[in-house]
Design a protein around this motif. Structure first.
Motif, PDB file in Angstrom:
ATOM      1  N   CYS A  24       0.852  -1.201   0.000  1.00 14.64           N
ATOM      2  CA  CYS A  24       0.000   0.000   0.000  1.00 14.64           C
ATOM      3  C   CYS A  24       0.886   1.248   0.000  1.00 14.64           C
ATOM      4  O   CYS A  24       0.660   2.183  -0.782  1.00 14.64           O
ATOM      5  CB  CYS A  24      -0.907  -0.038   1.233  1.00 14.64           C
ATOM      6  N   ALA A  66      -4.314   0.011  -6.779  1.00 15.22           N
ATOM      7  CA  ALA A  66      -5.323   1.008  -6.381  1.00 15.22           C
ATOM      8  C   ALA A  66      -4.626   2.219  -5.764  1.00 15.22           C
ATOM      9  O   ALA A  66      -4.992   3.372  -6.030  1.00 15.22           O
ATOM     10  CB  ALA A  66      -6.308   0.398  -5.391  1.00 15.22           C
ATOM     11  N   TYR A  70      -5.212   6.391  -6.676  1.00 12.89           N
ATOM     12  CA  TYR A  70      -5.626   7.541  -5.866  1.00 12.89           C
ATOM     13  C   TYR A  70      -4.427   8.352  -5.375  1.00 12.89           C
ATOM     14  O   TYR A  70      -4.541   9.547  -5.124  1.00 12.89           O
ATOM     15  CB  TYR A  70      -6.604   7.148  -4.743  1.00 12.89           C
ATOM     16  N   GLY A 122     -11.289  10.727  -0.002  1.00  7.13           N
ATOM     17  CA  GLY A 122     -10.939   9.307   0.029  1.00  7.13           C
ATOM     18  C   GLY A 122     -11.734   8.550   1.075  1.00  7.13           C
ATOM     19  O   GLY A 122     -12.216   7.435   0.825  1.00  7.13           O
ATOM     20  N   ALA A 126     -14.564   5.714   0.342  1.00 10.47           N
ATOM     21  CA  ALA A 126     -14.380   4.348   0.867  1.00 10.47           C
ATOM     22  C   ALA A 126     -15.651   3.894   1.580  1.00 10.47           C
ATOM     23  O   ALA A 126     -16.070   2.739   1.459  1.00 10.47           O
ATOM     24  CB  ALA A 126     -13.177   4.299   1.798  1.00 10.47           C
ATOM     25  N   ASN A 308     -10.291  12.619  -5.921  1.00 10.82           N
ATOM     26  CA  ASN A 308      -9.887  11.455  -5.131  1.00 10.82           C
ATOM     27  C   ASN A 308     -11.089  10.550  -4.840  1.00 10.82           C
ATOM     28  O   ASN A 308     -10.995   9.318  -4.901  1.00 10.82           O
ATOM     29  CB  ASN A 308      -9.244  11.926  -3.827  1.00 10.82           C
ATOM     30  N   GLN A 312     -11.742   6.515  -6.231  1.00 11.34           N
ATOM     31  CA  GLN A 312     -12.029   5.346  -5.402  1.00 11.34           C
ATOM     32  C   GLN A 312     -13.415   4.758  -5.663  1.00 11.34           C
ATOM     33  O   GLN A 312     -13.575   3.543  -5.702  1.00 11.34           O
ATOM     34  CB  GLN A 312     -11.870   5.722  -3.924  1.00 11.34           C
ATOM     35  N   SER A 313     -14.423   5.627  -5.826  1.00 11.69           N
ATOM     36  CA  SER A 313     -15.765   5.066  -6.014  1.00 11.69           C
ATOM     37  C   SER A 313     -15.907   4.402  -7.383  1.00 11.69           C
ATOM     38  O   SER A 313     -16.807   3.594  -7.593  1.00 11.69           O
ATOM     39  CB  SER A 313     -16.847   6.123  -5.806  1.00 11.69           C
ATOM     40  N   PHE A 315     -14.270   2.138  -8.378  1.00  8.77           N
ATOM     41  CA  PHE A 315     -14.072   0.706  -8.172  1.00  8.77           C
ATOM     42  C   PHE A 315     -15.408  -0.025  -8.058  1.00  8.77           C
ATOM     43  O   PHE A 315     -15.468  -1.244  -8.258  1.00  8.77           O
ATOM     44  CB  PHE A 315     -13.258   0.448  -6.893  1.00  8.77           C
ATOM     45  N   ILE A 359     -10.866  -1.951   0.245  1.00  5.48           N
ATOM     46  CA  ILE A 359     -11.505  -0.750   0.817  1.00  5.48           C
ATOM     47  C   ILE A 359     -10.746  -0.276   2.060  1.00  5.48           C
ATOM     48  O   ILE A 359     -10.466   0.918   2.214  1.00  5.48           O
ATOM     49  CB  ILE A 359     -12.982  -1.036   1.155  1.00  5.48           C
ATOM     50  N   MET A 362      -7.729   1.514   1.239  1.00  5.16           N
ATOM     51  CA  MET A 362      -7.937   2.892   0.768  1.00  5.16           C
ATOM     52  C   MET A 362      -7.911   3.861   1.950  1.00  5.16           C
ATOM     53  O   MET A 362      -7.366   4.964   1.853  1.00  5.16           O
ATOM     54  CB  MET A 362      -9.272   2.996   0.037  1.00  5.16           C
ATOM     55  N   ASN A 366      -4.956   6.532   2.262  1.00  2.63           N
ATOM     56  CA  ASN A 366      -5.205   7.977   2.307  1.00  2.63           C
ATOM     57  C   ASN A 366      -4.497   8.622   3.494  1.00  2.63           C
ATOM     58  O   ASN A 366      -3.979   9.738   3.386  1.00  2.63           O
ATOM     59  CB  ASN A 366      -6.703   8.245   2.352  1.00  2.63           C
TER      60      ASN A 366
END
Lengths: 493, 163
Positions: A24, A66, A70, A122, A126, A308, A312-313, A315, A359, A362, A366
Motif C-alpha cells: 500500500c 489502487a 488515488y 478518500g 471508501a 480522489n 475510489q468510487s 471501483f 476498501i 484505501m 489515504n
C-alpha cells in the motif's frame, strides 16, 4: 450496513498484513511520484507495472495498483499548484485557483488544503464503496446473460460517449479493441480465430503488452516529445493551512467528496469530470461571491476532494458489475484477470476478504498519503527537477525486462512494439485509446453472455428486447450515444 | 457567402475521407478473414464467426459514414493540435527502437547487451547528451536491471550470449 461491516471485518486482517501495508505504501508513494511528475499518468504506470504484480498475491497486487491511482490524484495537485501543469488530467481544475494562490505566496496552505480535502474525499468514497458494493452485486447477480450483454454494451457506449474523441472514431476504436480481444482460440468451438497460424496467438493477445504499449510507451513519447522538464516551481513554504483556510475549505471539500463519489459510480466517468463538476457547483451555486480567478481556496478543496473520491468510487462498477468505468479500471480489470480473479458480482460474494481489504487499504492509504505529502512536500517538489529523459530510460529498461520476466515470450516484446507504434499513431491523430482498451477487455465476456443468452432463448434474438432490464440497458446505451452525438453536434455549431 | 459555406469547401476531398476509407478497408479485411469461421452453431448459438462479422460490419459502416461526413463537411481542413513534430518523431523512433532492440538482441546476445541497447536508445531520445554519456548511462541502467532481474529475482536468462 451489516454487509459493509462484514466485508470490512473480513478484509481488515488482510489489509493490515505487513506485506500488504508495505505494498500500500509502495503504491501510494509511486502514485504520488507519477502524479507529481508531469508526463507519466496512473494508467501508464499501472500498465507498466503489470508484470511486477505476477509475483504478488491478488490482494497485495490490487492494493498496490489502487494506491497508485488515488495516490496520483494527490500528487497531481503538487504540480498543478506549483507549476500550473497538472501531473494528471484532473489536476487541470485545481491548477486554475491553486496556482493563483501559489503566485501570491500561498502555495504551502494550498498544498495542505489539497491533501486534507483529498483525505476527506478518500474516506467518504471508501464508506460509499463499502455501503454500495454488496447491494450492487446482489442486483447484478439477478442479471441473466441478456442483461449482462446489455450492461456491457452500455459500458462501451458510455466509454465512447465520454472519451475525448469524436464519436465515430471512439466507436471504431472500441470495435477494433473488441476485434483484438477475440483473437485466439474460440472458447465454444476450440477453433483458432484471427491467429494467422501464429502459435503465440492461440491464447489471445496479451493484455500486458497491449496496455503497456498503448498507454505506457505512447505516454512516454508524448511526455518526452513535448519537452516536459526543467520548469521553475513556485516556492512552497509551510504546508500547514491556517484555521481560516480550513474553515473556508471544509464545506467545499465535503460537497466535492459527495459529488466525486457519485460521479465515480457512473460508467465512463472520470476524475476530471468529477473535479469539473465539483468546481462548477462551488462556483455557480455554493460560493458565488468567492475570489474565483484570483486564488480561491474552495477552488482547490472541492476538485481535489472530488477527484480522489471519484478515483475510489469508480471501483464500485468494476468490482460489483465487472464493468470498467475508465481506462485505469480497464487496466485494473486486466490485472484482476491475470491474478485469476474475475471482476463482477461473484468476487464480492465469494471474496469479501479481498474486496474488504481493498476498501480498508484505501482508508490506510489515504492516511499514508497525508503523512507522505504534508511533511515531505518540499521533497516531492524537488523531484520536479528530475530530468524526464532519465525517467523515460529507466522506465523503458524496466518495462522491457519486466515484460520478458513475466511472459518469457519474445513475441510479447514484438507485440509491445506494435502497440507502442499504434499508441503513438493514435496520439498523432489526437485520439485517446481508452475506448480501444475497454472494447478489448469487454469483448470476450460480451461474446460469452451473448451466446448464453441465445442458447437459453433457443436462438431468439428478441430476448434482448423482451427482457425488461435488458431492453432498458440497451435503450440506455442508445440514449447515451444519441445524447453524445447531439451534444457534439451542438458544440460544433 | 461565408467561407464556411463556400462550395469550394464542400467538394469531395480524398484526403479528408482517407481515414474513413482505411477503416472500411480494415472492416472488409476482418470480414474476409472471418469468412472461414462458422457464423451460426447448432441451437441458434452464434458461431465463432458471428462477433467478428458483426464487428467487421460495424467498422465498414463507421468507415463509410466517416468518409462521407468528412468528405462533405462544410468547413476548412483542420489540423489537430500536435506536439512539436520533429522532437516527437525523434523520441518516438528512439523509444520504439529501444523496444525493438531489446526484442532483437535478447534471444542471441543476452540480457545485458539487450538492456544496454534499450537504455542507450531511450537516453538518446531527447537531444543534449553526448554519445559517450548516452552509452555509459545505458551501461549503468543495464547493469542495474541485470542486478535486479537476474541476480535479485533469478530470471533464467543468460547475462551474455544466446538462450
Amino acid at each position: 450496513m451489516t454487509d459493509a461491516l462484514g466485508m470490512l471485518g473480513a478484509g481488515l486482517g488482510l489489509a493490515l498484513a505487513p506485506g500488504n501495508l508495505l505494498l500500500c505504501l509502495v503504491g501510494v508513494a509511486l502514485g504520488t511520484l507519477v502524479g507529481v511528475l508531469p508526463g507519466l499518468g496512473p494508467v501508464a504506470t499501472i500498465a507498466l507495472l503489470l508484470p511486477v504484480t505476477f509475483g504478488l498475491q491478488p490482494a497485495g497486487a490490487l492494493i498496490m495498483l489502487a494506491g497508485i491511482y488515488y495516490g496520483a490524484q494527490y500528487g497531481s495537485s503538487t504540480t498543478a499548484i506549483l507549476l500550473r501543469v497538472p501531473g494528471e488530467a484532473s489536476g487541470v481544475v485545481t491548477a486554475q485557483e491553486g496556482h493563483m494562490l501559489a503566485r501570491q505566496g500561498r502555495a504551502g496552505p494550498a498544498l495542505g488544503i489539497a491533501a486534507l480535502a483529498s483525505l476527506m474525499g478518500g474516506v467518504i468514497a471508501a464508506v460509499v464503496l463499502a455501503l454500495l458494493l454488496a447491494p450492487l452485486a446482489r442486483f447484478a447477480v439477478a442479471f441473466g446473460p441478456a442483461e449482462t450483454a446489455g450492461l456491457m454494451l452500455l459500458g462501451v457506449a458510455a466509454a465512447v460517449a465520454l472519451a475525448p474523441v469524436p464519436l465515430l472514431a471512439g466507436s471504431a476504436l472500441a470495435a477494433i479493441g473488441a476485434l483484438l480481444g477475440i483473437v485466439g482460440t474460440d472458447v465454444a468451438g476450440g477453433r483458432p480465430r484471427f491467429t494467422f497460424g501464429i502459435p503465440e496467438l492461440a491464447d489471445g493477445i496479451g493484455f500486458i503488452p497491449l496496455a503497456m504499449g498503448l498507454f505506457g510507451v505512447a505516454e512516454l513519447i508524448r511526455a518526452l516529445g513535448g519537452g516536459e522538464a526543467g520548469r521553475q516551481a513556485a516556492p512552497v513554504g509551510s504546508p500547514w493551512p491556517g484555521r481560516a483556510d480550513i474553515a473556508s475549505s471544509a464545506g467545499p471539500a465535503f460537497r466535492g467528496s459527495v459529488i466525486g463519489a457519485a460521479i465515480g459510480l457512473l460508467p465512463g466517468a472520470s476524475t476530471l469530470l468529477a473535479a469539473l463538476a465539483a468546481q462548477a457547483a462551488e462556483r455557480g451555486v455554493f460560493r458565488r461571491g468567492g475570489r474565483w480567478g484570483q486564488g480561491e481556496m474552495a477552488g482547490v478543496a472541492a476538485p481535489e476532494a472530488a477527484n480522489n473520491a471519484a478515483a475510489q468510487s469508480s471501483f464500485a462498477p468494476l468490482l460489483a458489475l465487472g464493468l470498467p468505468a475508465n481506462a485505469v479500471m480497464a487496466v485494473l480489470a486486466g490485472a484482476m484477470f491475470l491474478q485469476g480473479v474475475a471482476p463482477g458480482p461473484a468476487v464480492v460474494a465469494e471474496r469479501p476478504d479481498l474486496v474488504g481489504a481493498i476498501i480498508v487499504s484505501m482508508l490506510i492509504g489515504n492516511a499514508m498519503l497525508v503523512a507522505l505529502n504534508l511533511p515531505f512536500i518540499g521533497l516531492w517538489a524537488a523531484l520536479l527537477r528530475l530530468p524526464m529523459r532519465l525517467l523515460a530510460a529507466v522506465v523503458m529498461v524496466l518495462s522491457c525486462a519486466g515484460l520478458w520476466a513475466s511472459s518469457g515470450s519474445v513475441f510479447d516484446l514484438w507485440l509491445l512494439l506494435g502497440f507502442s507504434l499504434l499508441g503513438w499513431a493514435l496520439l498523432r491523430a489526437g485520439l485517446e485509446p481508452t475506448p480501444l482498451l475497454i472494447g478489448f477487455v469487454l469483448a470476450a465476456p460480451f461474446e460469452e453472455a451473448l451466446r448464453r443468452a441465445l442458447v437459453l432463448a433457443r436462438g431468439d434474438w428478441w430476448v434482448f428486447v423482451v427482457e425488461p432490464a435488458s431492453a432498458l440497458l440497451l435503450g440506455a446505451a442508445a440514449g447515451v450515444t444519441t445524447l453524445s452525438a447531439a451534444r457534439r453536434s451542438l458544440a460544433r455549431r | 457567402m461565408s467561407q464556411l459555406q463556400s462550395p469550394r469547401n464542400r467538394k469531395f476531398s480524398l484526403g479528408r475521407a482517407a481515414p474513413g476509407l482505411l477503416l472500411a478497408a480494415l472492416g472488409i479485411a476482418a470480414l474476409a478473414i472471418a469468412q472461414g469461421q462458422p457464423f451460426r452453431l447448432a441451437g441458434g448459438r452464434p458461431g465463432p464467426g458471428f462477433l467478428p462479422a458483426l464487428l467487421a460490419g460495424a467498422l465498414m459502416g463507421l468507415g463509410v459514414l466517416h468518409a462521407l461526413l468528412a468528405a462533405s463537411i462544410r468547413r476548412p481542413d483542420q489540423t489537430p493540435d500536435r506536439p512539436q513534430g520533429g522532437s516527437e518523431l525523434r523520441v518516438g523512433l528512439a523509444l520504439s527502437g529501444a523496444v525493438a532492440a531489446f526484442a532483437l538482441l535478447l534471444p542471441w546476445a543476452g540480457f545485458l547487451p539487450a538492456a544496454w541497447a534499450t537504455g542507450s536508445l531511450a537516453l538518446a531520445a531527447a537531444p543534449g547528451l553526448r554519445p559517450a554519456a548516452v552509452l555509459a548511462g545505458g551501461g549503468v541502467l543495464a547493469g542495474l536491471a541485470a542486478g535486479l532481474f537476474l541476480a535479485g529475482l533469478g530470471l533464467p536468462t543468460p547475462l551474455i550470449g544466446p538462450r
